[in-house]
Design a protein around this motif. Structure first.
Motif, short mmCIF file in Angstrom:
data_model
loop_
_atom_site.label_atom_id
_atom_site.label_comp_id
_atom_site.label_asym_id
_atom_site.label_seq_id
_atom_site.Cartn_x
_atom_site.Cartn_y
_atom_site.Cartn_z
N ALA A 134 0.82 -1.22 0.00
CA ALA A 134 0.00 0.00 0.00
C ALA A 134 0.85 1.27 0.00
N PRO A 135 1.96 1.36 0.75
CA PRO A 135 2.76 2.59 0.71
C PRO A 135 3.36 2.88 -0.67
N LEU A 136 3.54 1.85 -1.46
CA LEU A 136 4.11 2.06 -2.80
C LEU A 136 3.08 2.58 -3.79
N LEU A 137 1.81 2.41 -3.48
CA LEU A 137 0.75 2.81 -4.41
C LEU A 137 0.21 4.20 -4.12
N THR A 138 0.42 4.69 -2.96
CA THR A 138 -0.07 6.02 -2.59
C THR A 138 1.05 6.81 -1.93
N GLY A 139 0.91 8.11 -1.92
CA GLY A 139 1.88 8.96 -1.25
C GLY A 139 3.17 9.10 -2.04
N ARG A 140 4.14 9.72 -1.45
CA ARG A 140 5.43 10.00 -2.08
C ARG A 140 6.31 8.76 -2.02
N ALA A 141 6.96 8.47 -3.11
CA ALA A 141 7.84 7.30 -3.16
C ALA A 141 9.08 7.55 -2.30
N PRO A 142 9.66 6.53 -1.72
CA PRO A 142 10.88 6.70 -0.91
C PRO A 142 11.99 7.35 -1.71
N GLU A 143 12.84 8.08 -1.00
CA GLU A 143 13.93 8.81 -1.66
C GLU A 143 14.88 7.87 -2.40
N ALA A 144 15.18 6.72 -1.82
CA ALA A 144 16.10 5.78 -2.48
C ALA A 144 15.55 5.30 -3.80
N MET A 145 14.26 5.02 -3.85
CA MET A 145 13.65 4.55 -5.09
C MET A 145 13.68 5.64 -6.15
N ARG A 146 13.41 6.86 -5.77
CA ARG A 146 13.43 7.97 -6.74
C ARG A 146 14.84 8.20 -7.27
N GLU A 147 15.84 8.04 -6.41
CA GLU A 147 17.21 8.21 -6.88
C GLU A 147 17.62 7.12 -7.86
N GLN A 148 17.18 5.90 -7.63
CA GLN A 148 17.50 4.80 -8.53
C GLN A 148 16.87 5.01 -9.91
N VAL A 149 15.64 5.47 -9.91
CA VAL A 149 14.98 5.73 -11.19
C VAL A 149 15.66 6.89 -11.91
N ALA A 150 16.03 7.93 -11.17
CA ALA A 150 16.72 9.07 -11.78
C ALA A 150 18.08 8.66 -12.34
N ALA A 151 18.73 7.66 -11.75
CA ALA A 151 20.03 7.20 -12.23
C ALA A 151 19.92 6.31 -13.45
N GLY A 152 18.69 5.99 -13.90
CA GLY A 152 18.50 5.19 -15.10
C GLY A 152 18.32 3.71 -14.86
N LEU A 153 18.06 3.30 -13.63
CA LEU A 153 17.88 1.88 -13.34
C LEU A 153 16.62 1.37 -14.02
N ASP A 154 16.75 0.26 -14.73
CA ASP A 154 15.61 -0.36 -15.40
C ASP A 154 15.81 -1.87 -15.35
N LEU A 155 15.09 -2.53 -14.47
CA LEU A 155 15.23 -3.96 -14.28
C LEU A 155 14.23 -4.78 -15.10
N ARG A 156 13.46 -4.13 -15.94
CA ARG A 156 12.48 -4.88 -16.72
C ARG A 156 13.13 -5.91 -17.65
N PRO A 157 14.16 -5.55 -18.44
CA PRO A 157 14.77 -6.59 -19.30
C PRO A 157 15.36 -7.75 -18.50
N ARG A 158 16.05 -7.42 -17.42
CA ARG A 158 16.68 -8.49 -16.63
C ARG A 158 15.62 -9.39 -16.00
N ASN A 159 14.58 -8.82 -15.43
CA ASN A 159 13.54 -9.64 -14.83
C ASN A 159 12.83 -10.49 -15.86
N TRP A 160 12.64 -9.94 -17.05
CA TRP A 160 12.02 -10.76 -18.10
C TRP A 160 12.94 -11.91 -18.49
N ARG A 161 14.26 -11.67 -18.59
CA ARG A 161 15.19 -12.74 -18.95
C ARG A 161 15.14 -13.87 -17.92
#
Length: 339
Positions: A134-161
């Motif tokens: 529930a905290p991930l679906l509402t409110g402000r995302a944690p600072e660590a998560m926002r920094e990872q996304v801003a740094a270009g992290l994208d785990l979709r290809p790896r998770n699909w593999r």
């Protein structure tokens, strides 16, 4: 009698296209059901594609809620519909997917060669219903998560593999097939470092699975698909290399890769029959004339000067000065005529 016996295995199973029609699924939905292990297939003894037994079709039809439950289990949606299922904005859902919190089940390329990830509706609902998320679906995302996304992290290809590898390993019928599944996610240079024997690499290529999406070889779309299906993280590459090395040891112990017969074996083969004697078999071979010595080669004759007249040898009974008297008489006759 033999004809009826040959057709019995085919009658107990059907092709994938036929099975999809009998189950009321689209071919893409049927492939996804096989991918998820919901529809079990068997290899075709004739060397064709995989088949579905009649027993498996009967089991699926007898399941509670068929065919509604079967169709719902393979329903896959894109980013917009996935966000609606979870009740969040598309941007938030993309952030959750890039961080690996939701895992795509498949993908395709649109007309602009952009990657479209698809997610299972059932998994999205379970994620949204979990109170811990529930905290991930509402409110402000944690600072660590926002920094990872801003740094270009994208785990979709790896998770699909990782998910796709599980499907390939479930479909593998032996250690060489499992090794080929692992090798399909590594770059060719990585595979060549581990599998140094060219005959083993050729044997692996026989079982190499087809790419999940089709594109013309060498096209921009093919490069995009290759980038998605090839491991790029150092830890992911190291894990795949280690697994491939261990699986190759098992494959070699189970069965060696085929290779040409050794030279000693070919030496004992019967010699080929001699060619039949033709019509020109008794003709002597042409003999090459010796190359003339440059020092003894005659000098070339000038084309502007006539060849010198070789004097004829004297004949018995004829005076030697006869040609000289004939020329003198002719000159005298010409002088008198001109006068």
């Amino acid at each position: 009698m033999s004809g009826n016996t040959a057709t019995q295995p085919q009658a107990r199973s059907c092709t994938s296209n036929r099975a999809a029609k009998e189950l009321g699924l689209k071919r893409s939905e049927f492939d996804l059901a096989v991918h998820l292990g919901q529809v079990k297939t068997v290899p075709d003894e004739g060397g064709g594609g995989r088949r579905v037994t009649r027993t498996e079709l009967d089991r699926l039809r007898a399941a509670p809620g068929y065919p509604r439950t079967l169709r719902a289990s393979v329903e896959a949606v894109g980013t917009g519909e996935a966000a609606a299922v979870m009740g969040v904005a598309p941007s938030r859902f993309t952030r959750l997917a890039r961080l690996g919190l939701v895992v795509p089940v498949t993908f395709y390329l649109n007309r602009y060669r952009a990657v479209v990830w698809l997610y299972l509706t059932d998994e999205l609902r379970r994620f949204a219903d979990d109170k811990d998320n529930a905290p991930l679906l509402t409110g402000r995302a944690p600072e660590a998560m926002r920094e990872q996304v801003a740094a270009g992290l994208d785990l979709r290809p790896r998770n699909w593999r990782g998910r796709h590898l599980g499907f390939l390993l479930r479909q593998a019928d032996g250690p060489w097939q499992r090794a080929a599944a692992l090798a399909s996610l590594l770059a060719p240079a990585q595979v060549a470092e581990i599998v140094r024997d060219p005959y083993e690499r050729s044997h692996l290529n026989r079982f190499r699975p087809a790419p999940p999406a089709h594109a013309a070889p060498g096209s921009p779309a093919a490069h995009v698909i290759e980038k998605i299906t090839t491991a790029d993280g150092p830890d992911e590459i190291d894990w795949l290399r280690c697994e491939l090395t261990q699986t190759l040891d098992e494959a070699r112990a189970h069965e060696s890769a085929p290779r040409p017969a050794p030279v000693e074996a070919r030496a004992h083969e019967p010699a080929p029959h001699p060619a039949p004697v033709g019509a020109h078999a008794h003709e002597p071979e042409p003999r090459l004339s010796p190359r003339p010595n440059p020092q003894t080669r005659p000098k070339s004759k000038s084309k502007s000067k006539p060849d010198p007249v070789t004097p004829r040898p004297a004949v018995a009974g004829q005076p030697a000065d006869r040609p000289q008297r004939a020329r003198s008489g002719l000159l005298e006759w010409l002088r008198r005529r001109s006068a």
